[in-house]
Design a protein around this motif. Structure first.
Motif, PDB file in Angstrom:
ATOM      1  N   ASN A  23      21.995  -5.684 -49.580  1.00  0.00           N
ATOM      2  CA  ASN A  23      21.801  -7.043 -49.060  1.00  0.00           C
ATOM      3  C   ASN A  23      22.562  -7.286 -47.762  1.00  0.00           C
ATOM      4  OD1 ASN A  23      20.245  -7.802 -51.446  1.00  0.00           O
ATOM      5  ND2 ASN A  23      22.213  -7.798 -52.522  1.00  0.00           N
ATOM      6  N   THR A  24      22.422  -6.338 -46.842  1.00  0.00           N
ATOM      7  CA  THR A  24      23.079  -6.469 -45.543  1.00  0.00           C
ATOM      8  C   THR A  24      22.191  -5.856 -44.471  1.00  0.00           C
ATOM      9  OG1 THR A  24      25.155  -6.087 -44.352  1.00  0.00           O
ATOM     10  CG2 THR A  24      24.324  -4.288 -45.710  1.00  0.00           C
ATOM     11  N   ASP A  25      22.650  -5.918 -43.212  1.00  0.00           N
ATOM     12  CA  ASP A  25      21.939  -5.246 -42.136  1.00  0.00           C
ATOM     13  C   ASP A  25      22.137  -3.742 -42.259  1.00  0.00           C
ATOM     14  OD1 ASP A  25      21.077  -7.652 -41.119  1.00  0.00           O
ATOM     15  OD2 ASP A  25      22.580  -7.728 -39.514  1.00  0.00           O
ATOM     16  N   ALA A  26      21.155  -3.000 -41.734  1.00  0.00           N
ATOM     17  CA  ALA A  26      21.174  -1.542 -41.855  1.00  0.00           C
ATOM     18  C   ALA A  26      20.599  -0.927 -40.596  1.00  0.00           C
ATOM     19  CB  ALA A  26      20.367  -1.104 -43.078  1.00  0.00           C
ATOM     20  N   PHE A  27      20.689   0.412 -40.510  1.00  0.00           N
ATOM     21  CA  PHE A  27      20.100   1.103 -39.363  1.00  0.00           C
ATOM     22  C   PHE A  27      19.498   2.417 -39.806  1.00  0.00           C
ATOM     23  CE2 PHE A  27      24.567   2.303 -39.507  1.00  0.00           C
ATOM     24  CZ  PHE A  27      24.579   3.670 -39.257  1.00  0.00           C
ATOM     25  N   LEU A  28      18.574   2.908 -39.000  1.00  0.00           N
ATOM     26  CA  LEU A  28      18.001   4.231 -39.181  1.00  0.00           C
ATOM     27  C   LEU A  28      18.620   5.179 -38.169  1.00  0.00           C
ATOM     28  CD1 LEU A  28      14.193   3.349 -39.461  1.00  0.00           C
ATOM     29  CD2 LEU A  28      15.734   3.915 -41.351  1.00  0.00           C
ATOM     30  N   VAL A  29      18.841   6.419 -38.568  1.00  0.00           N
ATOM     31  CA  VAL A  29      19.211   7.486 -37.639  1.00  0.00           C
ATOM     32  C   VAL A  29      17.998   8.385 -37.490  1.00  0.00           C
ATOM     33  CG1 VAL A  29      20.715   9.444 -37.163  1.00  0.00           C
ATOM     34  CG2 VAL A  29      21.635   7.403 -38.303  1.00  0.00           C
ATOM     35  N   ASP A  30      17.432   8.386 -36.291  1.00  0.00           N
ATOM     36  CA  ASP A  30      16.204   9.115 -35.956  1.00  0.00           C
ATOM     37  C   ASP A  30      15.004   8.548 -36.720  1.00  0.00           C
ATOM     38  OD1 ASP A  30      17.425  10.676 -34.030  1.00  0.00           O
ATOM     39  OD2 ASP A  30      17.828  12.335 -35.400  1.00  0.00           O
ATOM     40  N   ALA A  31      13.843   9.090 -36.408  1.00  0.00           N
ATOM     41  CA  ALA A  31      12.607   8.593 -37.024  1.00  0.00           C
ATOM     42  C   ALA A  31      11.591   9.726 -37.047  1.00  0.00           C
ATOM     43  CB  ALA A  31      12.074   7.383 -36.269  1.00  0.00           C
ATOM     44  N   GLY A  32      11.941  10.795 -37.752  1.00  0.00           N
ATOM     45  CA  GLY A  32      11.039  11.932 -37.865  1.00  0.00           C
ATOM     46  C   GLY A  32      10.135  11.872 -39.080  1.00  0.00           C
ATOM     47  N   LEU A  47      17.871  -4.399 -47.800  1.00  0.00           N
ATOM     48  CA  LEU A  47      18.429  -4.138 -46.474  1.00  0.00           C
ATOM     49  C   LEU A  47      17.519  -4.659 -45.368  1.00  0.00           C
ATOM     50  CD1 LEU A  47      19.674  -0.485 -47.061  1.00  0.00           C
ATOM     51  CD2 LEU A  47      20.956  -2.620 -47.288  1.00  0.00           C
ATOM     52  N   ASN A  48      18.148  -5.131 -44.315  1.00  0.00           N
ATOM     53  CA  ASN A  48      17.461  -5.606 -43.116  1.00  0.00           C
ATOM     54  C   ASN A  48      17.741  -4.614 -41.989  1.00  0.00           C
ATOM     55  OD1 ASN A  48      16.190  -7.277 -41.164  1.00  0.00           O
ATOM     56  ND2 ASN A  48      18.178  -8.200 -40.647  1.00  0.00           N
ATOM     57  N   VAL A  49      16.771  -3.798 -41.637  1.00  0.00           N
ATOM     58  CA  VAL A  49      16.972  -2.780 -40.613  1.00  0.00           C
ATOM     59  C   VAL A  49      16.920  -3.422 -39.227  1.00  0.00           C
ATOM     60  CG1 VAL A  49      16.039  -0.678 -39.573  1.00  0.00           C
ATOM     61  CG2 VAL A  49      16.086  -0.930 -42.069  1.00  0.00           C
ATOM     62  N   THR A  50      18.055  -3.428 -38.552  1.00  0.00           N
ATOM     63  CA  THR A  50      18.164  -4.093 -37.245  1.00  0.00           C
ATOM     64  C   THR A  50      18.209  -3.103 -36.084  1.00  0.00           C
ATOM     65  OG1 THR A  50      20.587  -4.125 -37.367  1.00  0.00           O
ATOM     66  CG2 THR A  50      19.390  -6.037 -38.264  1.00  0.00           C
ATOM     67  N   HIS A  51      18.523  -1.827 -36.376  1.00  0.00           N
ATOM     68  CA  HIS A  51      18.667  -0.835 -35.316  1.00  0.00           C
ATOM     69  C   HIS A  51      18.051   0.492 -35.745  1.00  0.00           C
ATOM     70  CE1 HIS A  51      21.833  -3.690 -34.209  1.00  0.00           C
ATOM     71  NE2 HIS A  51      21.867  -3.132 -33.012  1.00  0.00           N
ATOM     72  N   ILE A  52      17.520   1.213 -34.750  1.00  0.00           N
ATOM     73  CA  ILE A  52      17.093   2.600 -34.910  1.00  0.00           C
ATOM     74  C   ILE A  52      17.835   3.378 -33.834  1.00  0.00           C
ATOM     75  CG2 ILE A  52      15.163   4.224 -34.902  1.00  0.00           C
ATOM     76  CD1 ILE A  52      13.342   1.785 -35.546  1.00  0.00           C
ATOM     77  N   LEU A  53      18.710   4.268 -34.253  1.00  0.00           N
ATOM     78  CA  LEU A  53      19.567   5.010 -33.331  1.00  0.00           C
ATOM     79  C   LEU A  53      19.068   6.447 -33.244  1.00  0.00           C
ATOM     80  CD1 LEU A  53      23.015   3.666 -34.596  1.00  0.00           C
ATOM     81  CD2 LEU A  53      21.496   2.676 -32.873  1.00  0.00           C
ATOM     82  N   GLN A  76      16.255  -2.938 -32.673  1.00  0.00           N
ATOM     83  CA  GLN A  76      16.655  -2.347 -31.405  1.00  0.00           C
ATOM     84  C   GLN A  76      16.608  -0.821 -31.537  1.00  0.00           C
ATOM     85  OE1 GLN A  76      20.198  -3.938 -29.390  1.00  0.00           O
ATOM     86  NE2 GLN A  76      20.323  -5.482 -31.019  1.00  0.00           N
ATOM     87  N   VAL A  77      15.969  -0.168 -30.575  1.00  0.00           N
ATOM     88  CA  VAL A  77      15.884   1.288 -30.566  1.00  0.00           C
ATOM     89  C   VAL A  77      16.762   1.781 -29.422  1.00  0.00           C
ATOM     90  CG1 VAL A  77      14.387   3.311 -30.423  1.00  0.00           C
ATOM     91  CG2 VAL A  77      13.535   1.188 -31.462  1.00  0.00           C
ATOM     92  N   LEU A  78      17.863   2.440 -29.762  1.00  0.00           N
ATOM     93  CA  LEU A  78      18.852   2.828 -28.774  1.00  0.00           C
ATOM     94  C   LEU A  78      18.982   4.341 -28.698  1.00  0.00           C
ATOM     95  CD1 LEU A  78      21.687   0.265 -29.662  1.00  0.00           C
ATOM     96  CD2 LEU A  78      19.735  -0.037 -28.109  1.00  0.00           C
ATOM     97  N   PRO A  86       9.188   6.570 -25.529  1.00  0.00           N
ATOM     98  CA  PRO A  86       8.445   5.310 -25.663  1.00  0.00           C
ATOM     99  C   PRO A  86       8.841   4.562 -26.930  1.00  0.00           C
ATOM    100  CG  PRO A  86       6.984   7.060 -24.941  1.00  0.00           C
ATOM    101  CD  PRO A  86       8.288   7.716 -25.266  1.00  0.00           C
ATOM    102  N   GLY A  87       9.180   3.311 -26.767  1.00  0.00           N
ATOM    103  CA  GLY A  87       9.676   2.506 -27.879  1.00  0.00           C
ATOM    104  C   GLY A  87      11.157   2.219 -27.793  1.00  0.00           C
ATOM    105  N   THR A  88      11.887   3.000 -26.967  1.00  0.00           N
ATOM    106  CA  THR A  88      13.317   2.746 -26.783  1.00  0.00           C
ATOM    107  C   THR A  88      13.508   1.393 -26.111  1.00  0.00           C
ATOM    108  OG1 THR A  88      13.689   5.119 -26.516  1.00  0.00           O
ATOM    109  CG2 THR A  88      15.465   3.647 -25.839  1.00  0.00           C
ATOM    110  N   THR A  89      14.429   0.580 -26.631  1.00  0.00           N
ATOM    111  CA  THR A  89      14.658  -0.756 -26.082  1.00  0.00           C
ATOM    112  C   THR A  89      15.965  -0.873 -25.314  1.00  0.00           C
ATOM    113  OG1 THR A  89      15.740  -1.536 -28.102  1.00  0.00           O
ATOM    114  CG2 THR A  89      13.341  -1.788 -27.965  1.00  0.00           C
ATOM    115  N   GLY A  90      16.867   0.116 -25.464  1.00  0.00           N
ATOM    116  CA  GLY A  90      18.146   0.027 -24.776  1.00  0.00           C
ATOM    117  C   GLY A  90      18.876   1.346 -24.784  1.00  0.00           C
ATOM    118  N   ASP A  91      19.972   1.380 -24.041  1.00  0.00           N
ATOM    119  CA  ASP A  91      20.759   2.604 -23.908  1.00  0.00           C
ATOM    120  C   ASP A  91      21.965   2.587 -24.832  1.00  0.00           C
ATOM    121  OD1 ASP A  91      19.080   3.569 -21.923  1.00  0.00           O
ATOM    122  OD2 ASP A  91      20.275   2.701 -20.296  1.00  0.00           O
TER     123      ASP A  91
END
Length: 244
Positions: A23-32, A47-53, A76-78, A86-91
């Motif tokens: 029940n918190t924010d979460a992130f993904l590492v890669d997207a294969g 979980l609320n996925v807020t970032h993809i790193l 956010q895709v960093l 393509p799909g990256t939103t930030g550095d």
């Protein structure tokens, strides 16, 4: 900490879902991919996925980014500036730190397999190593965007393996390990530490004359080779490209 892993059948690529707890924010590492098991786990844990790193740009690590963004369109895709796809939103720059759902995520620059490869250190306890260091093996320096043997050796020995021995290593392919285990058991690392002798067997590597320093293991059950060219340069190449 919640760490869920999905591994693709063909590439054996890991995608991770990470959160401090339910029940918190979460992130993904890669997207294969495959992504569906991670979507299910995110729902199960609330979980609320807020970032993809992204650790790096290679296709086996980003092929399912579209699926992830379809599910989490506001994420956010960093990535490192040299690893944007393509799909990256930030550095995400070396040394940058993020706080996601109470977890601290620090980006460590580990060039070698690619120029902008990032490892992600979470709360100082778990390191997502991309294709830099695997359980019992190391990343190659022959893939698109790779830099050099010297870079990947430095990234492994002077960045990753200076972390505390209990640090959990979660690589971009197959099984996890720890800093302590890799220091003791990884054949490449043992040679770099001076614990084992270098080999001196003549061979053909990529069709050229070379010296086989080590025919080590690779994450897929095959081999990876450390070779030395006649001009003294070292290289890491697929074991399948070695003729003995």
């Amino acid at each position: 900490m919640i760490v869920e892993r999905s591994m693709s059948d063909g590439w054996l690529t890991n995608t991770y879902l990470v959160a401090a707890g339910p029940n918190t924010d979460a992130f993904l590492v890669d997207a294969g991919g495959p992504m569906e098991p991670l979507f299910a786990k995110a729902s199960e844990h609330g979980l609320n996925v807020t970032h993809i790193l992204l650790t790096h740009h290679h296709g086996d690590h980003v092929s399912a980014l579209g699926d992830a963004l379809e599910r989490y369109p506001d994420a956010q895709v960093l990535a490192h500036p040299e690893e944007r796809v393509p799909g990256t939103t930030g550095d995400l720059h070396p040394g940058d730190e993020l706080t996601i759902g109470g977890l601290n995520v620090k980006a460590l620059h580990t060039p070698g397999h690619t120029a902008g490869m990032l490892n992600l250190l979470v709360d100082g306890k778990e390191l997502f190593t991309g294709d830099t260091l695997f359980k019992g093996s190391v990343g190659g320096v022959r893939a698109p965007g790779s830099t050099s043997f010297e870079d990947i050796k430095h990234s492994i020995m002077e960045v990753i393996l200076t972390l505390p021995p209990e640090t959990v290593l979660r690589p971009g392919h197959t099984e996890p390990s720890t800093v302590g285990d890799e220091l003791e058991h990884n054949k490449f690392v043992r040679l770099w530490r001076g614990l084992d002798p270098e080999g001196d067997e003549p061979c053909k590597a990529l069709g050229e004359d070379a010296t086989l320093i080590l025919l080590g293991d690779d994450y897929d059950g095959g081999h990876k080779a450390w070779v030395r060219w006649p001009d003294g340069r070292d290289d890491i190449v697929p074991g399948s490209k070695i003729e003995r």
